[in-house]
Design an enzyme around this catalytic site. Structure first.
Site: not given
Ligand code: BG6
Length: 281
Positions: A68, A91, A153, A196, A255
């Protein structure tokens, strides 16, 4: 652990969090760290500046789970998919580091390859210098056309979500995934609730203006028609096990990729390259 790809004084390979292997890079301008898990850039910092990338203190570092923060590589689909992991498998895969180079300029390049059983050959090239440059390339070695979504991302560290503004996406149409509607705005983005947004048909450079850190973060891209802007805000932060409840004011995701209506169709032998350069001034 093979040290053949190490470059003394510039690139070392060491155990990272959770025992996962990471590569530490040092250049005259910057430091970076990249895990084999996800070929995930978790750190990029210019000397004398706060880190450019945000990392959650609650992130997991385990096989099978995404990290994360930093720059997750989203491939071959973006978002949820019934019966499959959200944002694809790149990922959470262990990539191979195949090449490293110290360039005459002092920049360091690293090439990663995604082990795959299908006919798509996926590589990730990272250049660490005064800027962070990333290139995700996908080549279709099969005899049939295939469609993929790609996205870098990137999570950016910011001083305070209330103080920043984001420019470059004015008058670009976006799907608001919180309100489920399509929209566009003519002003810079200011965030004061969950955001978002999937912007499509845009190749624009995006700037994050951060008066608290007295810097502008610039995101330039190539081979990309979509930009996603995301901040989970209060309630969604609480629902995310690998994200601190009080971290949302210090991050924003901008992103760069090709998602939804901008998904890329690759004919036999065709290659698509998504490039992102992150700089600050
Ligand atoms: C973003 C999406 O790219 O990633 C969101 O648009 C999402 O909807 C976010 O919540 C995080 O995603 P994840 O799978 O890493 O929790």
């Amino acid at each position: 652990m093979s040290n053949a790809l190490e470059i003394p004084g510039h690139l070392t390979r060491v155990p990272g969090n959770g025992g996962l292997l990471k590569t530490k890079v040092e250049t005259p301008w910057s430091h970076a760290e990249i895990y084999l898990h996800g070929a995930h850039v978790t750190h990029f910092q210019k000397l004398g500046e706060p880190p450019l990338l945000f990392m959650s203190a609650a992130s997991q570092f385990t096989e099978g789970s995404p990290i994360r923060g930093g720059v997750p590589i989203i491939f071959p689909w973006f978002g949820p998919r019934d019966g499959f992991p959200a944002h694809g498998y790149a990922r959470t895969s262990t990539w191979q580091l195949t090449e490293t180079h110290l360039l005459p300029s002092g920049a360091v390049t690293l090439r990663f390859s995604l082990p795959s059983t299908d006919a798509l050959h996926v590589e990730f090239l990272v250049t660490v210098a005064e800027t962070l440059h990333m290139e995700l390339s996908v080549t279709n070695h099969s005899t049939v056309a295939t469609q993929v979504e790609t996205c870098l991302h990137s999570y950016f560290q910011i001083s305070d979500i209330a103080a920043i503004s984001i420019t470059g996406l004015e008058d670009v149409s976006f799907t608001d995934q919180v309100a489920s509607l399509t929209h566009q705005e003519s002003l810079p983005i200011h965030i004061s609730s969950e955001v978002d947004r999937v912007y499509t048909d845009t190749r624009a450079t995006v700037d994050i203006l951060d008066p608290g850190f007295k810097r502008t973060v610039r995101i330039e891209k190539s081979g990309s028609d979509s930009t996603i802007v995301w901040n989970p805000w209060i309630e969604k932060s609480k629902r995310m096990a690998d994200f601190g409840d009080d971290e949302y004011p210090h991050m924003v995701c901008v992103e760069s990729g090709n998602v939804a209506g901008n998904a890329v169709t690759l004919g036999p032998g065709e290659k698509a390259v998504l490039g992102v350069r992150v700089s600050s001034f």
